[in-house]
Each structure stands twice: as structure tokens, then as C-alpha cells.
Write a protein that holds these residues in place. Structure first.
Motif, mmCIF file in Angstrom:
data_model
loop_
_atom_site.group_PDB
_atom_site.id
_atom_site.type_symbol
_atom_site.label_atom_id
_atom_site.label_comp_id
_atom_site.label_asym_id
_atom_site.label_seq_id
_atom_site.Cartn_x
_atom_site.Cartn_y
_atom_site.Cartn_z
ATOM 1 N N MET A 390 -23.323 31.342 -3.935
ATOM 2 C CA MET A 390 -23.714 32.656 -3.417
ATOM 3 C C MET A 390 -23.938 33.658 -4.556
ATOM 4 O O MET A 390 -24.860 34.473 -4.505
ATOM 5 C CB MET A 390 -22.635 33.192 -2.470
ATOM 6 C CG MET A 390 -22.640 32.552 -1.093
ATOM 7 S SD MET A 390 -24.191 32.809 -0.216
ATOM 8 C CE MET A 390 -24.294 34.590 -0.189
ATOM 9 N N SER A 391 -23.115 33.588 -5.578
ATOM 10 C CA SER A 391 -23.201 34.561 -6.662
ATOM 11 C C SER A 391 -24.415 34.348 -7.555
ATOM 12 O O SER A 391 -24.993 35.317 -8.056
ATOM 13 C CB SER A 391 -21.927 34.520 -7.513
ATOM 14 O OG SER A 391 -20.840 35.005 -6.765
ATOM 15 N N VAL A 392 -24.804 33.082 -7.768
ATOM 16 C CA VAL A 392 -25.962 32.827 -8.630
ATOM 17 C C VAL A 392 -27.267 32.886 -7.845
ATOM 18 O O VAL A 392 -28.353 32.900 -8.419
ATOM 19 C CB VAL A 392 -25.851 31.454 -9.345
ATOM 20 C CG1 VAL A 392 -24.585 31.375 -10.166
ATOM 21 C CG2 VAL A 392 -25.913 30.299 -8.358
ATOM 22 N N LEU A 393 -27.154 32.947 -6.525
ATOM 23 C CA LEU A 393 -28.321 32.871 -5.651
ATOM 24 C C LEU A 393 -29.250 34.067 -5.810
ATOM 25 O O LEU A 393 -30.426 33.933 -6.166
ATOM 26 C CB LEU A 393 -27.835 32.774 -4.205
ATOM 27 C CG LEU A 393 -28.823 32.318 -3.137
ATOM 28 C CD1 LEU A 393 -29.271 30.902 -3.390
ATOM 29 C CD2 LEU A 393 -28.180 32.432 -1.755
ATOM 30 N N ARG A 394 -28.724 35.255 -5.570
ATOM 31 C CA ARG A 394 -29.564 36.452 -5.431
ATOM 32 C C ARG A 394 -30.218 36.854 -6.748
ATOM 33 O O ARG A 394 -31.434 37.023 -6.827
ATOM 34 C CB ARG A 394 -28.704 37.589 -4.882
ATOM 35 C CG ARG A 394 -29.444 38.888 -4.658
ATOM 36 C CD ARG A 394 -28.576 39.865 -3.872
ATOM 37 N NE ARG A 394 -29.153 41.193 -3.874
ATOM 38 C CZ ARG A 394 -28.548 42.276 -4.349
ATOM 39 N NH1 ARG A 394 -27.333 42.185 -4.867
ATOM 40 N NH2 ARG A 394 -29.130 43.450 -4.307
#
Length: 447
Positions: A390-394
Motif C-alpha cells: 500500500m505504501s509503495v503503491l501511490r
């Protein structure tokens, strides 16, 4: 105990507001805190000193990311341990977070002090900036252990419901910095060295305040070094769970670099316009991020306690709160985007360019809070892998390739539109992963 009342017995709305309001205040104070040095150094009229603060800044942003990693990982693990009744585990995590912050702080300080002659030119410190940059880095490097300890403890103590104390410590550190900045920089004529010294003393004050709270008032938390020594390997668990927050901060900087490279082909005006448009949207994201960070201990505690009804109610009500605030602030920023951008940009043509970009950055405001909520919920449940995704996604997996794809398709406007599409896709994936994690917790609770 305080944390039992806050996490178990109060109404969900009251618990959410009790946690979220101080967290939002802290976020806003941190923005002010980071601007203070630059403001007072700027009053000297020596732009070499202003540039020196700006050049050295990224090094300490990485240091702050380490503190965020320890604080967020530790906060989630401590609250979850308290929810499951494991007080000894909570004590261990707290001790590891503090001594981990001190250890990492000393290591970073040694590296910066011993390698600054190599690091400063890499950061862009030209010869005329070097004396100022070296003075600023040297003093700040000596204070890195205090910076990491203060930031980590401010987050960790929220795990047992000490949200007011976390806010007071943050305000005290900021107040000291803001009082000492003009004294050291302008009255005593210390320049950037004075700015650095004020920052170090502010962080020292924050650290001492939190240590006093833990020693005198904490229900469970402690800094017993024996616990940290005996369970040193558990620090990897804290780092693993807190890593998503650190990665998110680092990737945000990379995304800005890629965006600026594309904007640079249209001239520096385009970079300035996007920066001003970003300021318009920043407040929206900061408010929603602060709310979700604030309620993380509540989520983690109820994950540990397997209290699924209260967990479900918390998730639904935080979603409603962030959507409402996002919609209201989004409309406000859209309507007033011209005057807001005008604060930062005086050239009419550049301000007009920024006003055209702002709607893209604001478009996802009603739903972006769900992205922060899903990330914090997954982290609170102990799923480090999904939280990292989730953290590297956006800012990484989605935004960086979308910048190039939409720029190729739409030109300058595509760079702004990439942020909108990255936000919407991140929210959609976040909802899917959050529902999956919730079902896994339900299955565990039923067993």
C-alpha cells in the motif's frame, strides 16, 4: 486504565475525535516547525544561507523517515499487544523503539559527521554554500539522536492513549525552536548555525518531556534497556511493520523529482506552477492523513482484542469522517485556488497555469482518506507485506509510470492528471486489500 477507557469503553465517535484532533494538530505543527528555520534565515537577506538549509534538508528528511518507521511500527505493535492483554510485549516494544531510535540516531550522526565532505557536494552544495551547509549539517547531525527519539516517542506514547501528552510534547518542542530561532539567528548573529542549534534544543526538550511522562505517568510503557537487550531481534518486527511509512516518505521525494524533470521541459514556470498547485491540495491530504494516523492505535488495539464489531464501526465512521472533510476542504480549495496560488506566485501567467493544474490534484479529495485508512488498518493488523504494498503503491508503483504515460498522451496537463489517476487506483486497491484483511481477522476471531 486510560487506554482501556479510550479504546474499549468510550463511544466510537468520542474515541475517534479524542485521537484524531490532537494528531491533526501535531501534523499542522510539524509543517510550521519545518518552515521556521527557513523563514528566520531568510530574514537575513543572505540567500546562500537559505540555499544551504534547503540543500541539507533532504538528509534530515531521511532521518525523520527512520523515526517515523520506528514510531508507527512500535505504536501499532504496542496497541495490538495491549488489546490482546500482552503487557510484557508492549513494554518490550516500547523499550526497543526508544533505544532503536537512539542507536540509529548515533549511527546516522557518525556517518554524517565523518562523510560530510563527500555528502554535501552530492546534495548540490556549491563552493560558496559549503561553509554554511557544513555548519548547519554538523550541528544538526549532533542532534539526530534527539530528533529520532523525540519523534519516535511522540508516536509511541499514543499506543496507550496518551494523545494529549503527545501533542503537548510536540508543541513544547516547536515553541522552544520558534523562540530560539530569532534569538540565535538574528540577535546573536549565528546564522544557519543558530537555526540548527535551535532545532537540536527543541528536539532535546521534546525528548526529555516524553521520557519524563514514561517514567512518571505511563501505565505500561518503559525504556528499560535490559528489555531491549534481551529482545534485540524483535526490533526487526518493529522495523518491518514501520517500513511502509518510511518508504512512503522516500518515494514521495522520488516522485517529485520525476515530476519536476518532466515539468522542466516546459520551463521553470511550470515547476513553480505545479509546486503552488500542490500547496493548494496539501492541506487536504494532511488533514486526512492526520485523522487516520491518530486512530491507528484504536484500530490496532481492537485488532489485538479481536473486537470485530467495534473495529468495523471504527472503520466505517473514520471513512465517513475523512470523506466529509475531504469533500468540504476539496470544494473550498477548488473555489479559492486562485487566491491561494497567488500567495506563492505573483506572476499572473504562472498563477493561471497553477490554477489549471489544481483541479486535478484536488479531484480525489473525498476518497483519498480511504487510502490512508486502509494503509493504517492493514499495518495495525500486523500485515507488514500488504502494508508495504500500500505504501509503495501511490507514490511509486502507480504515480511514476503514470507521469510518463499521461504526459505522452496529454502533455503538461497529463502530469497533473497522473496524480488524480494514481490516487483513485490506490483507493480502489486499498479497499480490496482492507476487505481481504478484515475477512482474515474475522476468520481468526471466529476460531
Amino acid at each position: 486504565m486510560q487506554y482501556e477507557t479510550l479504546f474499549e469503553k468510550q463511544t466510537v465517535w468520542k474515541s475517534i475525535l479524542s485521537l484524531a484532533v490532537p494528531s491533526v494538530v501535531i501534523i499542522m505543527v510539524m509543517i510550521l516547525y519545518n518552515m521556521t528555520d527557513m523563514f528566520f534565515v531568510g530574514q537575513l537577506g543572505d540567500y546562500n544561507q537559505v540555499a544551504a538549509v534547503s540543500v541539507v534538508g533532504p538528509v534530515f528528511s531521511i532521518s525523520a523517515a527512520v523515526a517515523t518507521m520506528l514510531g508507527s511500527g512500535g505504536c501499532a505493535l504496542i496497541a495490538k499487544a495491549l488489546g490482546s492483554g500482552d503487557k510484557e510485549g508492549a513494554r518490550t516494544y516500547a523499550s526497543l523503539c526508544f533505544w532503536g531510535a537512539v542507536g540509529f540516531g548515533v549511527l546516522i550522526a557518525v556517518v554524517l559527521l565523518s562523510a560530510q565532505n563527500a555528502i554535501l557536494p552530492m546534495l548540490g552544495a556549491e563552493e560558496k554554500l559549503l561553509p554554511y551547509a557544513r555548519a548547519y549539517m554538523t550541528i544538526c547531525a549532533l542532534g539526530v539522536p534527539f530528533m529520532l527519539a523525540s519523534t519516535t516517542l511522540a508516536t509511541v506514547i499514543r499506543a496507550e492513549g496518551a494523545v494529549k501528552e503527545g501533542m503537548v510534547g510536540n508543541l513544547a518542542a516547536t515553541a522552544v525552536n520558534m523562540i530560539l530561532d530569532p534569538l540565535f539567528i538574528m540577535v546573536l548573529g549565528m546564522g544557519v548555525a543558530g537555526a540548527a542549534l535551535a532545532t537540536v534544543i527543541g528536539n532535546l526538550v521534546g525528548t526529555l518531556y516524553y521520557l519524563r511522562y514514561i517514567a512518571k505517568k505511563a501505565a505500561v510503557l518503559n525504556t528499560d534497556i535490559r528489555l531491549a537487550k534481551e529482545n534485540a531481534g524483535v526490533l526487526c518486527t518493529v522495523i518491518g511493520l514501520g517500513m511502509p511509512n518510511a518508504l512512503s516518505n522516500i518515494l514521495s521525494g522520488f516522485a517529485s523529482t520525476f515530476s519536476n524533470r518532466l515539468l522542466g521541459s516546459y520551463g521553470t514556470d511550470a515547476i513553480a506552477a505545479m509546486a503552488a498547485a500542490g500547496k493548494t491540495a496539501m492541506i487536504i491530504g494532511m488533514l486526512q492523513m492526520g485523522i487516520c494516523m491518530g486512530v491507528q492505535p484504536l484500530l490496532a488495539y481492537n485488532c489485538g482484542a479481536k473486537n470485530m464489531p467495534r473495529l468495523r464501526e471504527t472503520i466505517s465512521k473514520v471513512s465517513i469522517l475523512t470523506a466529509f472533510i475531504g469533500a468540504v476542504t476539496g470544494i473550498f480549495c477548488f473555489v479559492l485556488r486562485g487566491p491561494v496560488i497567488g500567495i506563492f506566485i505573483k506572476d499572473d501567467s504562472v498563477a493561471e497555469m497553477g490554477a489549471a493544474m489544481a483541479p486535478y490534484l484536488i479531484a480525489a479529495s473525498p476518497v483519498i482518506g480511504v487510502y490512508y485508512l486502509s494503509t493504517d488498518f492493514i499495518q495495525s493488523s500486523g500485515n507488514a507485506v500488504s502494508a508495504t504494498i500500500m505504501s509503495v503503491l501511490r507514490q511509486g508503483m502507480l504515480l511514476i509510470p503514470l507521469l510518463y504515460l499521461l504526459h505522452a498522451a496529454m502533455g503538461l496537463q497529463g502530469i497533473a492528471a497522473a496524480h488524480t489517476l494514481a490516487d483513485i487506483l490506490s483507493v480502489a486497491i486499498g479497499v480490496i486489500l482492507m476487505l481481504r484483511q478484515y475477512r482474515l481477522l474475522m476468520a481468526e476471531a471466529e476460531k
